[in-house]
Structure formats: C-alpha cells, structure tokens
Write a protein that holds these residues in place. Structure first.
Motif, mmCIF file in Angstrom:
data_model
loop_
_atom_site.group_PDB
_atom_site.id
_atom_site.type_symbol
_atom_site.label_atom_id
_atom_site.label_comp_id
_atom_site.label_asym_id
_atom_site.label_seq_id
_atom_site.Cartn_x
_atom_site.Cartn_y
_atom_site.Cartn_z
ATOM 1 N N UNK A 69 51.285 14.653 56.228
ATOM 2 C CA UNK A 69 51.976 15.825 55.689
ATOM 3 C C UNK A 69 51.332 16.293 54.388
ATOM 4 N N UNK A 70 50.877 15.339 53.557
ATOM 5 C CA UNK A 70 50.209 15.707 52.310
ATOM 6 C C UNK A 70 48.870 16.377 52.586
ATOM 7 N N UNK A 71 48.146 15.888 53.571
ATOM 8 C CA UNK A 71 46.886 16.521 53.971
ATOM 9 C C UNK A 71 47.141 17.949 54.447
ATOM 10 N N UNK A 72 48.193 18.119 55.202
ATOM 11 C CA UNK A 72 48.565 19.439 55.706
ATOM 12 C C UNK A 72 48.868 20.383 54.542
ATOM 13 N N UNK A 73 49.528 19.846 53.528
ATOM 14 C CA UNK A 73 49.872 20.634 52.351
ATOM 15 C C UNK A 73 48.605 21.084 51.606
ATOM 16 N N UNK A 74 47.653 20.169 51.492
ATOM 17 C CA UNK A 74 46.373 20.522 50.849
ATOM 18 C C UNK A 74 45.698 21.650 51.612
ATOM 19 N N UNK A 75 45.594 21.497 52.928
ATOM 20 C CA UNK A 75 44.875 22.489 53.710
ATOM 21 C C UNK A 75 45.554 23.856 53.636
ATOM 22 N N UNK A 76 46.872 23.893 53.726
ATOM 23 C CA UNK A 76 47.591 25.173 53.672
ATOM 24 C C UNK A 76 47.372 25.858 52.324
ATOM 25 N N UNK A 77 47.411 25.089 51.234
ATOM 26 C CA UNK A 77 47.233 25.689 49.915
ATOM 27 C C UNK A 77 45.784 26.071 49.641
ATOM 28 N N UNK A 78 44.850 25.420 50.314
ATOM 29 C CA UNK A 78 43.469 25.894 50.259
ATOM 30 C C UNK A 78 43.374 27.282 50.891
ATOM 31 N N UNK A 79 43.991 27.428 52.044
ATOM 32 C CA UNK A 79 43.938 28.697 52.781
ATOM 33 C C UNK A 79 44.602 29.812 51.983
ATOM 34 N N UNK A 80 45.770 29.540 51.424
ATOM 35 C CA UNK A 80 46.573 30.585 50.761
ATOM 36 C C UNK A 80 46.397 30.575 49.244
ATOM 37 N N UNK A 81 45.285 30.057 48.776
ATOM 38 C CA UNK A 81 45.056 29.914 47.334
ATOM 39 C C UNK A 81 45.264 31.235 46.596
ATOM 40 N N UNK A 82 44.807 32.347 47.175
ATOM 41 C CA UNK A 82 44.903 33.652 46.520
ATOM 42 C C UNK A 82 46.130 34.444 46.978
ATOM 43 N N UNK A 83 46.984 33.826 47.787
ATOM 44 C CA UNK A 83 48.214 34.472 48.240
ATOM 45 C C UNK A 83 49.360 33.857 47.439
ATOM 46 N N UNK A 93 54.650 28.029 57.852
ATOM 47 C CA UNK A 93 54.143 26.968 56.979
ATOM 48 C C UNK A 93 54.483 27.233 55.515
ATOM 49 N N UNK A 94 55.346 28.197 55.257
ATOM 50 C CA UNK A 94 55.648 28.609 53.886
ATOM 51 C C UNK A 94 56.189 27.455 53.047
ATOM 52 N N UNK A 95 56.873 26.485 53.668
ATOM 53 C CA UNK A 95 57.445 25.363 52.923
ATOM 54 C C UNK A 95 56.362 24.482 52.299
ATOM 55 N N UNK A 96 55.128 24.646 52.753
ATOM 56 C CA UNK A 96 54.028 23.832 52.230
ATOM 57 C C UNK A 96 53.432 24.423 50.956
ATOM 58 N N UNK A 97 53.811 25.640 50.617
ATOM 59 C CA UNK A 97 53.202 26.345 49.489
ATOM 60 C C UNK A 97 53.553 25.667 48.163
ATOM 61 N N UNK A 98 52.544 25.417 47.358
ATOM 62 C CA UNK A 98 52.742 24.870 46.004
ATOM 63 C C UNK A 98 52.617 26.016 45.014
ATOM 64 N N UNK A 99 53.640 26.220 44.206
ATOM 65 C CA UNK A 99 53.637 27.338 43.266
ATOM 66 C C UNK A 99 53.404 26.901 41.826
ATOM 67 N N UNK A 100 53.612 25.596 41.546
ATOM 68 C CA UNK A 100 53.389 25.099 40.190
ATOM 69 C C UNK A 100 51.889 25.064 39.906
#
Length: 837
Positions: A212-226, A235-242
C-alpha cells in the motif's frame, strides 16, 4: 597477543570464579601475579623489579569500573594507562570500543546482536563515546537486519523495507519481522513509516501494508503537479497533501534510485505495486494535456495511442507530445522503440504535408526542392522503417500493422507524385541534360578531381543516395578539424552501375559499345582497367576495392595512399539491395555503409595524411518496404533490347512509349556513339516485370532518388574550427529543486554540421563558484534531424552542504572553458523543509 605494546593487563574476579585457572596459567614472556593485599609492595615492584616485564594482575574483588570507587583503588593510574580483561559480554564490548560506562545499559539491551561481527561492522561508525545513543544504535541494527553493509539513512532503510513487499521476498520479510520483534524495534520502525507516509501499521510489518505504501508513492509521483485530485478519482485517498511529507517521499525515492544496490529492485517493486493504478483511468480523468510528474507504462501507451490517431493529419502535435513523454521519464526500451517509430513516421508525414505543390516549372526547381527539403522525406522514411523493424513489443491496442501501412501508403503516394511530375517536366525539356544548369556526373573528374592540387582520394560508394550522404556529412563533422561540404550532381539515364562508374573517370573519348563501355579504348570494367584509365592522366594513380584496403596492414595501406590519386570502390548498399534475397535489408546496409565511410574518411585524413577526400556514388535508388505486387508491375516494350532491368530497357531504335519515356542516350550521356541508342524507362516509380530479381530496391530509371547523387568534398584544416553546437535548457520555466534533486532537459539545438562542431559540456549546480551537486558531462555530437534524438534528461543531486540555500545557479560549461559558462540559470530550492524520518 592483540596488544603487543601492552605492559599490564588487569583482571577483577569478585567471586573467585577463575582463581583455579589463574593458578594454572603459564604464559611465555608474561608474569602472572595474584594480588597479595599489599598495594604498596605491588606498586613498587611494578615500577622497579617488573619494569621491563609484561604483567597479568589478578584481583579477587570487583572492578572499580563497576563499583565506581576510583579513588579507593591505588593503581587507578596504571589501570587507566593499560587495559582490563573483561569476561562479561557487555564489559568486553565497552572495553573493545572504548565506550563510556553510562552507555553500558544501551549495549546490554542489544548485546545479543552486537556480539556478531556483521552487526559490529555495520554499526562501527557510531560505536564510540561521542555518537552512540539508543536511536543511532537502533538505526544501525535495522541497517544490518535489512542487509546493508554499512550504516544507512532512514530513507534507504524504508526503501529497502518496501522491496520486501515483493512476493519473492516473503522469506526475507519474515526474518526482518522476527528481528524487529526480538529486539523490541517494531514500534521504532512503525513510527518511522508513520512519519514518512502518515500510515499506521499493525503489530508487525506486513507485506500488504508495504504494498500500500508503494502504491501511495507511485500515485503521488503521477499526480505530483496535480494539487487537488478529482472526486471521481478512485485513487484520491492516496494523495499526500502535506508538503513536508511529499518532499520526504520524493527524497526517499531519489536516494533509492541513485543507490546502486537498491535501484533495480526498488523500481521493480514500485512497478509491481503500481499495476493496481489503471493508467488509462488516470488519463481518462485528467486528460492527455495534464501535467504528470510520472507516467506508468500503461499511461505512456495511452498517450502514444492517442498520438497515433492524429499522426496523419497533425503530425507536429504528435511529435511535441511524444517528445514530452520521452523527456518526462526513462521509459522501457520496448516503449521507447515505439515512440521513436512514431516520431520518425510523424516527421516524414510532416515533411510531406508541407509540400504545397508537386508541380513546378523547371527541372532545376525540382532538383533544388529535392536537395533542400524533399530528401528529408526519404530520410525519415528510412529511419521509420528501421524503427519499425526494431519494435519487439507493443500494447495489444496499438495497431502496429496499421501504422506500418500508413507509413508506406503516404511514402509511396509521395514518391509516385513527385517523380511523375518531375519526369513530366523533364520530358518537356526533352531530357536534355546538357541544357540543364546543374552539375552533371559526366563532368565529375573535370569539376572536382582535376582542379585539386593536392593528394586526393575518391571514394565511390555504390548506391549511396543523396539523403544518406546528408547523414554521412554529419558523422564526418564530428572531427573538429574537418571541413566537409555536400553538393550534388545529376547521374545519367539509365542510372546503372556501369554507366555511373564510367562517368566518374577522366575521359577524352567514351564509347558505349552496346554496354561494354570503354574510355580511350580501355574497358571500364574492373579496378585494374579503371586504374589504367586513371594513369593516363595521373601517373602512379591507384584504383582499389575498399574490401582490399580493409584487409591490409597499416604499413601496406600507407603505401597505397602515398599515391597522388586513389579511387576506392565501396560496395555495401548496392551489394545488399540488388539481390532479391537481401533487398529487405537495404536500409540496414545504408546504416552500415555510413558508419564505414565516416570512419574510413577520418582514417584517410588522420592516419594516411591525405588532405582532400571526395565521396560520391554511381547512382541512387528507390526502395519501398512493402512488396511490389504483380499488378503494379509493367510489361516491357516487347522490343529486342541490348540490356534491360526492372527500371530500364536499352534499345537501338526509338519507339512510342505509351506508359513511360523513350529517351535518346545522347540527351543524358556524353558517349561518342550514343546516337545509336535509346533508353526506355517507366512512368514515375513503376517497375518492369522481370523474373528472378527483386523489385523493392531498384535503380536504373529517372527518379530524383536515382539521379541526384551526392558529392562530399572533405578536407582538413590545421586548426580546429571554433564554432560549436549550442546546448539549450528546454524546461527552464519549470526548473526547481525538489527533494534535493533538479531535473533538467537539455537539447543540442542543431545537429553537428560543417559550421557547428560537437562540444563536450559539463552541467552542475553552483553556489557562487562552488559546485554543490554532482557534475554531469555530455558529448553533444548528434547528427540526427530529429530533436528528440538530440535531447538529454539529467538529474542533479544537491549536496547536503547547500541544502538550505534558497537560490542556486545551474551552470553549463564547455569543458574546455570552465571560466565562462554557456548557460547560467537561477534556480529556487524548494527542499528547505527537511523530512522527519
């Protein structure tokens, strides 16, 4: 034995546990002394009678290091100056590493691990009084548990633990779980994961949690500028905003990627977990134009598929988007080969689409149009077909056959139209080459070789056409002392080897003689005869096959090139294409020929000290990669011919050519007896039906590709040519340092040419004049027409010494001038919030 300089070794045995062993000790060169309750007497003897002795002292009471009664031990000065033998594990460890007594409890807590050599080696950097505390030791132990050979940062520890999510790492994960549990470190590790990801794990480190942590990394790599995910995003729950947490994760990924032992497996783990993110869903939600920080394989395919849909009517847009994909990530070779195919195909179509009209007024306009622009269509077609053959893996939705069909359809149509109009125009001018104000092949010797006042070499490469020579020119320009110019000349019709080879020789009298051509009475067939012809005008001239030179020793070759004039006959392209069994390898043969010729020309200049080298061809060729079907082949004239092939017939009397042209040989050649002959050629690029020969690779007719042949005039200068190609940063507006990393897209502005030579540059981040990152060196020496093949993606990693600087400078230098940068760009550092692992 371990301490040969040691004078006194103390041993304290409160419970007299080892007294019997002490009584029996006999040590060569070492005096064993049991304390007799007389400190004064013992001290006197140690300083007098036993001064030169090595002494082992046994005391039947507790060590002052344990009791803390230092003042009550009269030999404390000697004890501190020497060593104490400790048979207790913790005491022995403290003694060995010179640790303080207050650090004993930390050592005691983890002594069962610390007694192992491997653990000690990993933790050695912190096993001293100044740096050892419990947190540091825990970090060292976890480093060892995860298989590191040295004490490692938490970012690397977390990255290595995430790799344990892979199914084949199940055994390693269980061993790691047990080590954490047995040493009471599960909570410590759990806290670090929470700080990094904001996720709490269960009682032990579970594979599904790591996934799940790996999945979180990959999703935030993809949406880095979103900044804000859509509500519809599953997959919105994976987004890190801090910001702090996101910076930390980026740094973790970067350090793992740069670590030689972690990189491969970490990327594999990310890709494996990232498969759960459906790339097509992300593209569907956020669109093709969204700015993504990372593209998964599935997303990359979606973008490439979309570009394939527009490649025929908007190729420039397709090229831009594919080049952006290539600049965004290091994509796998399989996908890269498809991206390259699309770019080359789109480039070809873009060149075709830019042609406003195929109908021009004069043959000269057609020739100028071809050498200026239209030859690029042939170049990109060649590159597209080579790229197509290099593809070995495509997404099931990617219509590779459809793209291949489109490439050939567009190229074949272009080829047919341009040559139909060209031949129509040439017919209006009665095919009278002598009246055309363009250089002709039969004037080659007079125009180029004869005026040369220095030792010269002429390389004739059979079938080298103009578009390929343009690429060869770029390869030759890599030499900073070389000046090479590309010109053209018009070959004769029929554009066949025997005619072209004869016209490149000096002559007072050329006789066609039913195809058995002679010059000044000497046959033009074979290198021996050609050498004899050359020696009529240049004593000691030599004619030789390239294959012979290739086999020679350096000394033998030097002797050859001492001659005032050498003609070298090179046959790679025609030798491959002119055989039915190998014609489909024509374009590979072109690539091979270009590499050989560039290397050979350089060798002639440098090794054999020849100032002037000419490279030309007897004829060009037409090549269509799709097989020519029978219905597209024409029947011949039916007349008796002297010679015929799939693109021409030679006859003695004129005839009405309804589907082609009948041309008097006098119009295109300077043979003395040319009045006796006529040449029949089909319309445009059509082929005559001929049994047993190939029809995809052809020459002999009157197409632009067959008739416009190159002349490269290459010569050496004493000094290097100063001007060099220019580097450009293409993503200047987006430059910012994130997680101590700056991603840079650098492109070589133009291909290497006669006027602009290659340059070696260095790129780095600077604080004033101090380099504060890794330094990358690049050789900008591309000769490609395609900008994507001149692009470089770089990552500069900021050193910790400069991590708190708000602004730094990106500098690009010519390595030969490190004082004056070619590029200076101010870059903001957005890694000022440090991650708390």
């Amino acid at each position: 034995e371990k301490n040969p300089e040691l004078k006194v070794l103390f041993h304290f045995d409160k419970n007299r546990e080892f007294e019997n062993e002490i009584n029996e000790l006999e040590l060569e060169g070492i005096l064993v002394v049991k304390f007799d309750q007389n400190f004064f007497n013992l001290k006197v003897k140690l300083n007098s009678d036993w001064f030169d002795q090595r002494v082992f002292l046994y005391f039947p009471f507790e060590s002052p290091h344990i009791t803390g009664n230092y003042m009550g031990f009269p030999l404390m000065d000697l004890l501190e100056a020497n060593k104490e033998l400790v048979l207790d594990d913790e005491e022995a460890f403290l003694e060995e590493f010179g640790l303080a007594r207050y650090q004993r409890n930390i050592v005691k807590k983890y002594i069962k691990e610390l007694k192992y050599n491997k653990i000690q080696e990993v933790c050695r950097p912190i096993l001293n009084q100044e740096t050892l505390d419990e947190a540091a030791l825990q970090q060292g132990l976890i480093s060892a548990f995860l298989g590191f050979n040295k004490y490692s940062d938490w970012s690397l520890l977390i990255a290595k633990s995430l790799i344990l999510a892979l199914p084949e790492k199940e055994g390693d994960l269980k061993r790691f779980q047990k080590k954490l549990h047995d040493n009471g470190l599960t909570g410590v590790f759990s806290k670090k994961l929470y700080n990094a990801f904001g996720e709490r794990m269960s009682a032990s480190v579970q594979g599904e949690f790591l996934k799940e942590l790996l999945l979180k990394i990959r999703y935030n790599q993809i949406t880095f500028y979103i900044s804000e995910p859509l509500k519809e995003d599953p997959y919105a729950h994976l987004k890190i905003k801090e910001k702090n947490m996101l910076t930390g994760i980026n740094q973790l990924v970067q350090e793992a990627v740069l670590h030689p032992q972690l990189n491969g497996k970490f990327q594999e783990a990310l890709d494996w977990a990232g498969q759960m993110i459906k790339g097509e869903k992300i593209i569907q939600l956020y669109g093709l134009e969204a700015e993504y920080g990372y593209l998964t394989e599935a997303m990359t395919w979606e973008i490439l598929l979309a570009q394939m849909e527009i490649i025929d009517f908007n190729p420039q847009s397709a090229i831009r988007k594919i080049e952006r994909v290539l600049s965004l990530r290091e994509i796998p070779e399989g996908i890269k080969s498809v991206a390259k195919l699309l770019i080359q195909s789109a480039s070809m179509i873009a060149e075709i689409n830019q042609i406003p009209s195929y109908t021009l007024n004069t043959p000269g306009e057609y020739i100028h149009g071809y050498v200026s622009n239209w030859r690029k269509v042939d170049y990109f077609y060649r590159k597209a077909i080579l790229a197509y053959r290099a593809v070995d893996k495509v997404d099931e939705k990617f219509d590779l056959d459809g793209l291949y069909s489109l490439i050939n359809k567009r190229y074949d149509s272009h080829l047919e139209k341009i040559n139909r109009e060209w031949l129509t125009c040439l017919a209006d001018f009665r095919f009278d080459f002598k009246s055309l104000k363009v250089p002709k092949q039969f004037d080659f010797y007079k125009n180029y070789v004869e005026p040369s006042e220095v030792k010269s070499v002429v390389i004739i490469s059979d079938g080298l056409r103009y578009e390929a020579a343009e690429e060869l020119l770029g390869l030759m320009h890599s030499d900073d002392k070389n000046v090479a110019e590309l010109e053209y000349q018009l070959a004769s019709i029929p554009s066949k080897t025997s005619v072209g080879m004869a016209q490149l020789l000096p002559a007072n009298e050329r006789i066609f003689n039913d195809g058995k051509i002679t010059i000044n009475g000497i046959s033009t067939e074979g290198v021996d005869n050609r050498q004899s012809i050359l020696r009529l005008v240049k004593d000691q001239a030599i004619a030789i096959q390239y294959s012979q030179v290739e086999k020679m020793t350096l000394r033998e070759a030097r002797e050859i090139f001492k001659a005032p004039l050498v003609y070298v006959y090179h046959d790679v392209i025609d030798a491959t294409g002119d055989k039915k069994s190998s014609e489909r390898r024509t374009f590979k043969a072109v690539e091979e020929a270009l590499q050989e010729l560039a290397k050979f020309a350089n060798r002639i200049h440098h090794t054999f000290n020849v100032t002037k080298v000419f490279i030309t061809a007897d004829h060009g060729f037409i090549y269509n990669d799709q097989e020519i079907v029978e219905k597209d082949k024409e029947s011949g004239s039916g007349k008796e011919s002297i010679a015929s092939h799939n693109r021409y017939e030679l006859i003695k009397s004129p005839t009405d050519a309804k589907l082609g042209y009948c041309i008097p040989l006098t119009k295109t050649t300077v043979f003395e007896d040319a009045k006796s002959y006529h040449v029949l050629i089909p319309e445009s690029t059509n082929r005559y039906k001929k049994q047993g020969i190939g029809h995809q690779f052809v020459h002999g007719g009157g197409s632009l590709q067959e008739l416009i042949v190159p002349v490269i005039n290459s010569y050496r200068k004493t000094l290097s040519i100063a001007k060099k190609v220019k580097p450009i940063i293409t993503n200047e507006a987006q430059l910012k340092i994130v997680s101590n990393v700056l991603r840079v897209n650098l492109i070589q502005e133009k291909k290497v040419s006669r006027n602009e030579k290659e340059v070696k540059v260095s790129i780095g981040l600077y604080k004033d004049i101090q380099l504060v990152s890794n330094e990358i060196s690049l050789e900008l020496n591309s000769v490609s027409e395609s900008p994507s093949e001149r692009m470089h993606k770089l990552e500069l990693v900021l050193s910790s010494a400069a991590s708190k600087e708000v602004f730094l400078k990106l500098k690009v230098f010519d390595v030969e001038d490190k004082l004056n940068p070619l590029i200076v760009i101010r870059v903001s550092n957005q890694t000022l919030i440090q991650p708390d692992f």
